[in-house]
Every structure is written in C-alpha cells, then in structure tokens.
Design a protein around this motif. Structure first.
Motif, PDB file in Angstrom:
ATOM      1  N   ASN B  52      -0.190  -9.696  -0.130  1.00  0.00           N
ATOM      2  CA  ASN B  52      -0.153  -9.027   1.167  1.00  0.00           C
ATOM      3  C   ASN B  52       1.177  -9.231   1.886  1.00  0.00           C
ATOM      4  OD1 ASN B  52      -3.110 -10.108   0.565  1.00  0.00           O
ATOM      5  ND2 ASN B  52      -3.244  -8.138   1.579  1.00  0.00           N
ATOM      6  N   GLY B  53       2.179  -9.683   1.142  1.00  0.00           N
ATOM      7  CA  GLY B  53       3.503  -9.830   1.715  1.00  0.00           C
ATOM      8  C   GLY B  53       3.636 -11.075   2.554  1.00  0.00           C
ATOM      9  N   PRO B  54       4.834 -11.306   3.143  1.00  0.00           N
ATOM     10  CA  PRO B  54       6.023 -10.489   2.980  1.00  0.00           C
ATOM     11  C   PRO B  54       6.915 -10.870   1.793  1.00  0.00           C
ATOM     12  CG  PRO B  54       6.369 -12.155   4.660  1.00  0.00           C
ATOM     13  CD  PRO B  54       4.956 -12.321   4.177  1.00  0.00           C
ATOM     14  N   ALA B  55       6.784 -12.095   1.277  1.00  0.00           N
ATOM     15  CA  ALA B  55       7.754 -12.529   0.264  1.00  0.00           C
ATOM     16  C   ALA B  55       7.118 -12.827  -1.090  1.00  0.00           C
ATOM     17  CB  ALA B  55       8.494 -13.778   0.762  1.00  0.00           C
ATOM     18  N   MET B  56       5.830 -12.560  -1.207  1.00  0.00           N
ATOM     19  CA  MET B  56       5.124 -12.932  -2.438  1.00  0.00           C
ATOM     20  C   MET B  56       5.049 -11.730  -3.364  1.00  0.00           C
ATOM     21  SD  MET B  56       3.946 -15.870  -3.267  1.00  0.00           S
ATOM     22  CE  MET B  56       3.688 -16.691  -1.706  1.00  0.00           C
ATOM     23  N   LYS B 116      -1.239  -6.913  10.210  1.00  0.00           N
ATOM     24  CA  LYS B 116      -0.964  -8.119  10.982  1.00  0.00           C
ATOM     25  C   LYS B 116       0.495  -8.557  10.854  1.00  0.00           C
ATOM     26  CE  LYS B 116      -5.500  -9.822  11.638  1.00  0.00           C
ATOM     27  NZ  LYS B 116      -6.233 -10.940  12.160  1.00  0.00           N
ATOM     28  N   LEU B 117       1.161  -8.071   9.813  1.00  0.00           N
ATOM     29  CA  LEU B 117       2.566  -8.432   9.639  1.00  0.00           C
ATOM     30  C   LEU B 117       3.435  -7.857  10.738  1.00  0.00           C
ATOM     31  CD1 LEU B 117       3.402  -8.215   5.869  1.00  0.00           C
ATOM     32  CD2 LEU B 117       3.397 -10.196   7.338  1.00  0.00           C
ATOM     33  N   MET B 119       2.851  -7.912  13.712  1.00  0.00           N
ATOM     34  CA  MET B 119       2.718  -8.683  14.928  1.00  0.00           C
ATOM     35  C   MET B 119       3.749  -9.798  14.980  1.00  0.00           C
ATOM     36  SD  MET B 119      -1.386  -8.691  15.010  1.00  0.00           S
ATOM     37  CE  MET B 119      -1.570  -8.809  16.749  1.00  0.00           C
ATOM     38  N   LYS B 120       3.842 -10.410  16.143  1.00  0.00           N
ATOM     39  CA  LYS B 120       4.856 -11.437  16.343  1.00  0.00           C
ATOM     40  C   LYS B 120       4.641 -12.628  15.406  1.00  0.00           C
ATOM     41  CE  LYS B 120       5.551 -14.375  20.052  1.00  0.00           C
ATOM     42  NZ  LYS B 120       5.208 -14.492  21.456  1.00  0.00           N
ATOM     43  N   THR B 121       5.706 -13.071  14.841  1.00  0.00           N
ATOM     44  CA  THR B 121       5.615 -14.230  13.967  1.00  0.00           C
ATOM     45  C   THR B 121       6.867 -15.060  14.151  1.00  0.00           C
ATOM     46  OG1 THR B 121       5.877 -14.846  11.661  1.00  0.00           O
ATOM     47  CG2 THR B 121       6.223 -12.557  12.170  1.00  0.00           C
ATOM     48  N   GLY B 122       6.802 -16.301  13.760  1.00  0.00           N
ATOM     49  CA  GLY B 122       7.956 -17.179  13.919  1.00  0.00           C
ATOM     50  C   GLY B 122       9.067 -16.899  12.927  1.00  0.00           C
ATOM     51  N   GLU B 123       8.762 -16.125  11.897  1.00  0.00           N
ATOM     52  CA  GLU B 123       9.741 -15.920  10.834  1.00  0.00           C
ATOM     53  C   GLU B 123      10.370 -14.536  10.921  1.00  0.00           C
ATOM     54  OE1 GLU B 123      10.457 -18.489   9.164  1.00  0.00           O
ATOM     55  OE2 GLU B 123       8.780 -19.638   9.919  1.00  0.00           O
ATOM     56  N   THR B 124      11.490 -14.405  10.233  1.00  0.00           N
ATOM     57  CA  THR B 124      12.169 -13.120  10.171  1.00  0.00           C
ATOM     58  C   THR B 124      11.677 -12.384   8.938  1.00  0.00           C
ATOM     59  OG1 THR B 124      14.029 -14.481  10.781  1.00  0.00           O
ATOM     60  CG2 THR B 124      14.463 -12.143  10.465  1.00  0.00           C
ATOM     61  N   ASP B 169      10.962  -8.773   0.984  1.00  0.00           N
ATOM     62  CA  ASP B 169      11.540 -10.123   1.036  1.00  0.00           C
ATOM     63  C   ASP B 169      11.534 -10.796  -0.339  1.00  0.00           C
ATOM     64  OD1 ASP B 169      12.621 -10.975   3.587  1.00  0.00           O
ATOM     65  OD2 ASP B 169      10.634 -10.573   4.407  1.00  0.00           O
ATOM     66  N   PHE B 173      14.939 -12.048  -2.088  1.00  0.00           N
ATOM     67  CA  PHE B 173      15.060 -13.432  -2.576  1.00  0.00           C
ATOM     68  C   PHE B 173      15.478 -13.448  -4.050  1.00  0.00           C
ATOM     69  CE2 PHE B 173      11.786 -15.525   0.526  1.00  0.00           C
ATOM     70  CZ  PHE B 173      12.766 -15.579   1.502  1.00  0.00           C
TER      71      PHE B 173
END
Lengths: 426, 214
Positions: B52-56, B116-117, B119-124, B169, B173
């Motif tokens: 479901n993301g973002p980097a997997m 849900k991605l 929405m606000k999150t601590g990561e970029t 992402d 990476f």
C-alpha cells in the motif's frame, strides 16, 4: 436469545449479516447447512487479522467478530501524533473492510465466556462457537503504582491504547509552556510494544528541540535496559537529545516510580520526587480483561498457549493471540499479533478439516521513528523447534548506518503501517 | 553474480535439481507452508503481495525466477538491503523456493493508492508528476530500458520483474541504490552500463514513468 444450538445460532448469525446488525435474535431465512462457527473477540491487530484470514482460507466458515468499539486506533505510529507529526485520523480504522469479506461484526462488550459450554455472552445475546479466538490486547495493573488508578488517567494519561488518550496527551504537550518539564514513566517487562516508550521519548525530545528548546523530558524507568537499546542511545546522542532535552533515569539510578499524586502532578521514586507540567504514566500490564473472564490467564496475568497453534493450554478450542498470549520468544507487537493470527487461522482451518496444523512461521518487523527521516528497526523470523518458538534470523539495524539508510527505514515505517493496516482491516 | 537471464536460469535450474531439503526445514517447504510463509510477508508487502506504499515494493506475481535468486542474494548479503537481508537469513533454499512460488502465484491487481497517504504525515512522500513521467517514458525507450522491461515495464517474462506500477519511493530508493558504487548492487552487465551513464535526473524521470504506468 437463549439455548442456542449451533444450527439455530448460524441462522441468527446469518440474520445479523442479512439485516445489518438489527439484533442477534433477528428472525430471518436461514443460511443453508451446518457451517462451522468461529467467534473472534477483539478487533485489533490480532483479532481482525484472524477473522480475515480464516474467512480467506475457507469462505464456508462462519466468522463473527465481537469488538466493543466502532473504530480502532492503531498504537503503532501514534507516537508521532503526540507531537503534531501526524493526524490522529490517520490512525483510525473501521470494520467495513472486514464486513466485505463476509465477516459479521458485532459491536458489543463481552460479559462472559463459558469455555465448557463453548458460549460467549454479550449484552445482546449468547453466541455459540466451535472455535474461539481471543485477542483482547492488554489491561493495566492499577494497583502497582500508588495513586495511579483509572481516574488518574484523565490527567496523567497512559496513552498506551491509542484514541482519546492520545488526543489528551497531545493537547497537554502542545499546551505546555517552553521551559516546562515532562515526566514519562516507563513500564516493567513484559509490556505492549517494547520499543514504544523510547520512540515516544525520542519524538518528544525532537519536539522540544525544534519547538520548545527550554523544555525537558525525564524518563523514569524501572529497568536498566530496553529494546533497541544501543540504537536509541546512539540516536539520542547523534540527534542532540541526550542530557539537553531528554534524560533517561534507569532503575539502577533510582528510576523506579513508587507513587504518583495526580492532584499536584508529582511523581515519586524511592529517593526523589519530580513535579512536572505533563506526566505520562505507562502502567504495568497484564492480559486483556476478556482473557480473565474466560479463565485462560495464568497467575502471572498472561495466557499460556501451544506454540504451534496458539490454542490455549487452559481451555480447548480457545486460541489466544496478540499481546495477551504468553508467547515466549515473540514480542508484544502489532506485527507479531498479525503473524500469530495467521498461524492460529491456519491451525483452526486445519483442525476443522480434521488435518494436522501446518508448521508455523512467525515474523516480526518493528520500526521506531526517532526524528523525521530517522528510522530504526528490528526484525525476527522464527519457527517451532523442540516445542519452542525459536529464532531463525533477524536482528537490529546497524549501529553505524548512512543517513540514506535511516531515511529509508523511516519511510519503510510508514509503508509498514499502510501495508499491515490494510492487511488487518481492508 | 550478475543477473543476466542465462546465468540466472542456470542457478534456478541447479536449485530445483539440488533443492532436496535434508533438514527439518523441509516441514515448511510444502505448498501449504509456502503460502503460510508468504502470508507473513503481507505485514510489509500487503495482502497477497500488493503493498500500500509509499516505499514498499509490490511483490504479487513477480516471477519465481526473479524472486528465488533475489531472496538468496539478500540472504548472502550480495544484494544490499536495509532489512530484507536480516529476514531472508531465516529461510532455507527449499523454503525460499516454496514461498517464492506462492508469491509468484498471487495476482498483480493494479496497486490502488491508499487514500490515507494523502493525509498529513511526518515523512516526505514522493508523488508522481505527469510531465516527468512523460519525459521518463521517452528516456526509458532511448536508454533501451524497455528492451528488457518490455510492455512498458509490465513484463514478468522469465526472470523479469515487473517495474511498472511500483510505488514511486521504492523506485527512487532502488535507483539510488543501483547508482551507489559502494553498494555493488547485482545487476545485468548491460543494465549496469546504462545506469552508469544515466544521470540522477534521468533516473528520477524514469522512476516516475514506471510508477505512473499502472
């Protein structure tokens, strides 16, 4: 509703599904056949996953999930919420996804479990089961710290079950003046989410460093060591938290808290007292309430289980998964609960089909965020060997890692969250 | 080991031929256990392998001829990873084969974004830029990426991993990892030659193209 045979119960359950929870006794056309009936109590990481994977493996099994709350707030990644890095709304999950899989979801509180008669009682009725899965999480020992009872949690939050408690603590931290002191009381082993208190401490230190640089967090700990110890210690050093924004007091230096006074916001250790602007007490823990109702918890407060199937060793056809289980070798974590749920689901399906349970695989991966773009992790792969859960591989992120590595792990933490929440609730 | 098709097939063949487990792990190497093992991947790689993301990365339907050697490279440390190396060490050859087959049997279902991605999150979190994706499409052709990653990166022929529709992402990476000489990422010789020549900007554009091409 009383005196339910399996057959009449299946009818009723079918009725519940058909009329959208109009009541357990709702009369309705029967669904055909004599389906096996699995009841799952507790709709968190463990229970929701178990319900989904039982249904996924065999759609013919009737699955009822009993969960008192309409929504679930994830504890993993709720620490960033406390310091405004994340919205509480992102932590909130409902049960629509599970209903789409054909699972009947009943939002009621369980008041009794009779493992002899194989019945679960709620305010709304009596539910008969062939197999019962209990995933009630943890409950708190309110008699362990003098002065810390349920009433005290209104001001001295635990925030160790995400939701309203998370919001209260977030608002307290937000309202605290620059130059204030916060105290975090860490719990003794074993407890839910071993690295959790220290991730929380890291993020609060980050918040003070960036927003309220005259403030300080004191962590009072009844232990001398904790999960991911070296990685946290080195992170606190590298990120400039240590001493300045964050002071960790281990047991050996008087970290054990004996008493609190919620009226004056004071925390007492054996040799010292700390008056603070914000106090967060993570209390000592034991199995969730339903485990005690069912009589499947031992005198230590946790539920012994067969490591191959997660069936209780104290009651037949009852499977205890997640934080409540005494699963030596596995942490009390969301991923472990998800993994245990799949093992129990496979064992239940096999048992209903008269087959032996497959060999289990247990996996745990756990990320902690120390600052934005600074993540660390621990992994574990284990299986059953000589009747015990035995580690095959795993371990911690390297102590010396590049900023790119830490950045990737922070983003993998978010990815982990998205994947596991969808695996559990969607 | 470089992952050209020929050597890869030889390795896979040898593994199948020599894959008779002689230890207790055999108990986890049957079909049911293969699926049970694969199901534990879902905590990061999503139910049935659609992350479901973002980097997997999504792993659903990736060919076993790709998954098996990659898992073994993670295990030996030949392939750089943050966490997969630590996990892969828990599996024998026979188990890797069984769980890879289960993963290969899952269906790629388009990789729906999680709302849900947004929405606000601590990561970029990187978001696909259509203009950059269009530029990446041209570059992927010019640089002959699509010669092997056929069908706009959707191919899973033989040992070819699907790259189209992967999370952005993750792709960014991996491009960074491939460019980093110190990591010595295993890759086919021709691919390495082209990657060496490509600029970071070009690889970024190609990542946007792969991510956009669902």
């Amino acid at each position: 509703m009383s005196k339910l045979t399996r057959r009449s119960f299946v009818k009723a359950a079918g009725g519940v599904a058909a009329v959208g929870l109009a009541g357990c006794g709702a009369a309705s056309p029967s669904i055909a056949g004599n389906k096996a009936q699995v009841i799952v109590v507790g709709g968190g990481y463990g229970g929701a996953t178990a319900a989904k994977y039982i249904k996924k493996a065999d759609p013919n099994v009737s699955v009822i999930l009993i969960e008192q709350n309409k929504h679930y707030y994830s504890c993993p990644l709720s620490n960033p919420v406390l310091v405004g890095m994340r919205d509480l709304e992102v932590q909130k999950w409902g049960y629509e996804g599970l209903k789409k899989h054909g699972i009947t979801v009943v939002h009621e509180t369980v008041t009794g479990v009779d493992t002899g008669a194989k019945k679960v009682t709620t305010a709304g009725g009596v539910f008969s089961y062939d197999k019962l899965v209990l995933s009630p999480g943890v409950s708190f020992n309110y008699d362990a710290i003098e002065g810390y009872d349920e009433a005290a949690t209104k001001t001295m939050t635990h925030a160790w079950k995400a939701g309203p408690q998370t919001a209260i603590l977030r608002d307290q931290i937000d309202a605290m003046k620059d130059g204030g002191t916060m105290v975090l009381v860490a719990p003794p082993n074993p407890f839910r989410c071993p690295p959790g208190p220290y991730e929380r401490a890291s993020l609060i230190a980050h918040y003070f460093k960036t927003k309220k640089p005259k403030s300080k967090l004191i962590v009072l700990d009844p232990k001398d060591k904790f999960s991911k110890f070296g990685l946290f210690q080195s992170g606190w050093e590298k990120l400039g938290y240590k001493g300045k924004y964050l002071e960790w007091v281990p047991a050996g230096e008087g970290g054990k808290v004996t008493r609190v006074d919620p009226k004056t916001n004071t925390v007492y250790t054996e040799m010292d007292e700390f008056k603070a602007d914000v106090v967060n007490v993570i209390p000592p823990q034991k199995a969730g309430k339903v485990a005690f109702l069912a009589g499947v918890a031992n005198d230590k407060g946790w539920c012994p289980i067969d490591f191959k199937t997660f069936e209780s060793t104290m009651a037949k056809d009852v499977y205890v998964i997640g934080d409540s289980s005494a699963a030596a070798g596995l942490p009390k974590s969301g991923y472990a609960a998800n993994s245990e749920a799949k093992v129990a689901a496979a064992a239940i399906i096999a048992s209903l089909q008269g087959k032996p349970a497959p060999m289990p695989t247990y996996v745990n991966t756990c990320y902690s965020i120390l600052a934005p773009n600074y993540g660390i992790s621990v992994a574990l792969v284990s299986t059953l060997k000589d009747g015990k859960i035995t580690k095959l591989s795993g371990g911690l992120s390297p102590m010396e890692a590049t900023p790119a590595f830490r950045h990737q792990e922070a983003l993998y933490a978010e990815s982990w969250y998205q994947a596991i929440m969808n695996d559990t609730f969607a | 080991m470089h992952l050209n098709k020929k050597s890869l097939l030889a390795v896979a063949g040898a593994m199948i031929a020599g894959g008779v487990a002689m230890n207790a792990d055999e108990a986890r190497a049957d079909m049911a256990s293969g699926l049970a093992m694969a199901n534990t991947c879902a905590g990061c790689h999503g139910t049935d392998g659609m992350a479901n993301g973002p980097a997997m990365p999504n792993i659903a339907g990736q060919p076993a001829n790709y998954l098996i050697p990659v898992m073994k490279e993670f295990r030996s440390g030949e392939r750089y990873s943050t966490i997969m190396g630590r996990i892969a060490k828990g599996y024998s050859d026979a188990e890797i084969e069984a769980l890879s087959k289960a993963v290969a049997g899952w269906k790629w279902t388009g990789g729906a974004e999680n709302p849900k991605l947004a929405m606000k999150t601590g990561e970029t979190i990187a978001m696909v830029k259509p203009a950059l994706a269009a530029e990446g499409e041209k570059l992927a052709k010019e640089m002959k990426c699509t010669k092997c990653h056929e069908d706009g990166g959707k191919s899973t022929e033989d040992d070819m991993p699907r790259v189209a529709g992967q999370h952005l992402d993750y792709l960014l990476f991996k491009m960074e990892d491939y460019k980093d000489e110190a990591l010595k990422m295993p890759q086919p010789k021709k691919m390495k030659k082209r990657m060496d020549k490509a600029s970071a900007k070009e690889l970024e554009a190609i990542s946007h193209f792969w991510a956009a091409n669902k």
